[in-house]
Design an enzyme around this catalytic site. Structure first.
Site, PDB file in Angstrom:
ATOM      1  N   HIS A   1      18.598 -11.888 -65.689  1.00 30.84           N
ATOM      2  CA  HIS A   1      17.521 -10.544 -65.648  1.00 30.84           C
ATOM      3  C   HIS A   1      16.522 -10.797 -66.469  1.00 30.84           C
ATOM      4  O   HIS A   1      16.303 -10.975 -67.679  1.00 30.84           O
ATOM      5  CB  HIS A   1      18.266  -9.424 -66.131  1.00 30.84           C
TER       6      HIS A   1
ATOM      7  N   GLU B   1      12.926 -18.034 -69.135  1.00 27.63           N
ATOM      8  CA  GLU B   1      14.297 -18.059 -68.445  1.00 27.63           C
ATOM      9  C   GLU B   1      14.614 -19.499 -68.094  1.00 27.63           C
ATOM     10  O   GLU B   1      15.948 -19.751 -67.864  1.00 27.63           O
ATOM     11  CB  GLU B   1      14.263 -17.314 -67.143  1.00 27.63           C
TER      12      GLU B   1
ATOM     13  N   ASP C   1      23.677  -4.814 -63.619  1.00 26.83           N
ATOM     14  CA  ASP C   1      23.233  -5.240 -65.018  1.00 26.83           C
ATOM     15  C   ASP C   1      23.838  -4.859 -66.325  1.00 26.83           C
ATOM     16  O   ASP C   1      23.607  -4.588 -67.327  1.00 26.83           O
ATOM     17  CB  ASP C   1      21.612  -4.600 -65.104  1.00 26.83           C
TER      18      ASP C   1
ATOM     19  N   SER D   1      12.925 -20.787 -58.848  1.00 24.12           N
ATOM     20  CA  SER D   1      12.920 -21.785 -60.016  1.00 24.12           C
ATOM     21  C   SER D   1      13.925 -21.570 -61.137  1.00 24.12           C
ATOM     22  O   SER D   1      13.960 -22.755 -61.710  1.00 24.12           O
ATOM     23  CB  SER D   1      11.457 -21.201 -60.527  1.00 24.12           C
ATOM     24  N   ASN D   2      14.687 -20.688 -61.079  1.00 26.40           N
ATOM     25  CA  ASN D   2      15.791 -20.739 -62.056  1.00 26.40           C
ATOM     26  C   ASN D   2      16.754 -21.779 -61.517  1.00 26.40           C
ATOM     27  O   ASN D   2      17.549 -22.558 -62.279  1.00 26.40           O
ATOM     28  CB  ASN D   2      16.480 -19.551 -62.376  1.00 26.40           C
TER      29      ASN D   2
ATOM     30  N   ASN E   1      24.451 -13.841 -64.255  1.00 23.42           N
ATOM     31  CA  ASN E   1      23.328 -13.150 -63.622  1.00 23.42           C
ATOM     32  C   ASN E   1      22.042 -13.671 -64.776  1.00 23.42           C
ATOM     33  O   ASN E   1      22.459 -13.335 -65.816  1.00 23.42           O
ATOM     34  CB  ASN E   1      23.015 -11.838 -63.182  1.00 23.42           C
TER      35      ASN E   1
HETATM   36  C1  GAR Z   1      13.395 -14.316 -62.124  1.00 22.14           C
HETATM   37  O1  GAR Z   1      12.586 -13.703 -62.852  1.00 22.14           O
HETATM   38  C2  GAR Z   1      14.891 -13.320 -62.335  1.00 22.14           C
HETATM   39  O2  GAR Z   1      15.025 -12.928 -63.661  1.00 22.14           O
HETATM   40  C3  GAR Z   1      14.691 -12.171 -61.376  1.00 22.14           C
HETATM   41  O3  GAR Z   1      13.955 -12.716 -60.218  1.00 22.14           O
HETATM   42  C4  GAR Z   1      13.312 -13.679 -60.702  1.00 22.14           C
HETATM   43  C5  GAR Z   1      13.569 -14.824 -59.726  1.00 22.14           C
HETATM   44  O4  GAR Z   1      12.748 -16.003 -59.779  1.00 22.14           O
HETATM   45  N1  GAR Z   1      15.729 -11.470 -60.939  1.00 22.14           N
HETATM   46  C6  GAR Z   1      16.075 -10.169 -61.015  1.00 22.14           C
HETATM   47  O5  GAR Z   1      15.273  -9.576 -61.031  1.00 22.14           O
HETATM   48  C7  GAR Z   1      17.393  -9.980 -60.741  1.00 22.14           C
HETATM   49  N2  GAR Z   1      17.539  -8.330 -61.017  1.00 22.14           N
HETATM   50  P1  GAR Z   1      13.119 -17.475 -59.296  1.00 22.14           P
HETATM   51  O6  GAR Z   1      13.565 -17.259 -57.778  1.00 22.14           O
HETATM   52  O7  GAR Z   1      12.022 -18.402 -59.273  1.00 22.14           O
HETATM   53  O8  GAR Z   1      14.307 -17.902 -60.164  1.00 22.14           O
END
Ligand code: GAR
Length: 200
Positions: free
Chosen positions: A113, A183, A154, A17-18, A111
């Site tokens: 987080h 995010e 991180d 989604s990001n 990244n």
């Molecule tokens: C997001 O919340 C991101 O911040 C997290 O995984 C999710 C991915 O969502 N990342 C971590 O935890 C990395 N340490 P997405 O695939 O829908 O973007």
């Protein structure tokens, strides 16, 4: 602003989604960049499907395809160089980026987080585990952090953070959803600032 569009690789492991929110921001001409590549350790995931449906080259790369970690790192570097990648965006990538790649792309790997680093970061702190830990610690605020990637989980320099409230009846899932919505604007905003600095 220079005319050159920064060539981005997005690394994902899940829904993406990001990745989608960054792609949308680029389509809306709010970022002077192009997503050249989607790299994932999972061939079938939301991010890879989105990339395939949007004409973005996909690369499925995992350590398991190689006899050593060094060979895996070499293959990743070769792939990034072949595609002329200038910046790497980790967007829900649940693997450690090899040190050799971090060194070759120093300060060019970003990244996101799902917490307010330096709290709730480090090995094992990803996805729902982060939100479970935030609730267990009784925090009243959480949020998201965009940061540079170095060799330690991180711990790279923080570029931007945004807070979201923790509500008294939150579950890890409801908190995760609120942070994720945050995010989706934080990552594009951070990139806009970073690219403007680099391209000025
Ligand atoms: C997001 O919340 C991101 O911040 C997290 O995984 C999710 C991915 O969502 N990342 C971590 O935890 C990395 N340490 P997405 O695939 O829908 O973007």
């Amino acid at each position: 602003m220079r005319n050159h569009k920064s060539r981005l690789a997005v690394f994902c492991s899940g829904d993406g989604s990001n990745f989608k929110s960054i792609h949308r921001t680029i389509e809306d001409k709010q970022l002077n960049a192009e997503i050249v590549l989607c790299l994932s350790n999972r061939e079938q995931c939301g991010a890879m499907e989105f990339a395939r449906n949007n004409g973005i080259t996909t690369v499925h790369l995992t350590e398991k395809q190689f006899t050593s970690f060094d060979e895996f790192a070499d293959a990743m570097l070769r792939c990034l160089r072949e595609h002329g990648i200038e910046m790497i965006l980790l967007a829900g990538y649940m693997r450690k980026v090899p040190d050799a790649v971090v060194a070759a792309f120093r300060d060019k790997i970003i990244n996101i987080h799902p917490a307010l680093l330096p709290k709730f970061g480090g090995e094992g702190m990803y996805g729902i585990h982060v939100h479970t830990a935030v609730l267990a610690a009784g925090e009243t605020q959480s949020g998201a952090t965009v940061h540079l990637v170095n060799e330690e989980y991180d711990q790279g320099g923080i570029l931007m953070q945004r807070h979201v409230p923790v509500l008294s009846d939150d579950t890890p899932e409801t908190l995760a959803a609120r942070v994720l919505a945050c995010e989706h604007t934080l990552y594009p905003d951070s990139l806009e600032k970073l690219l403007a600095e680099q391209q000025s």
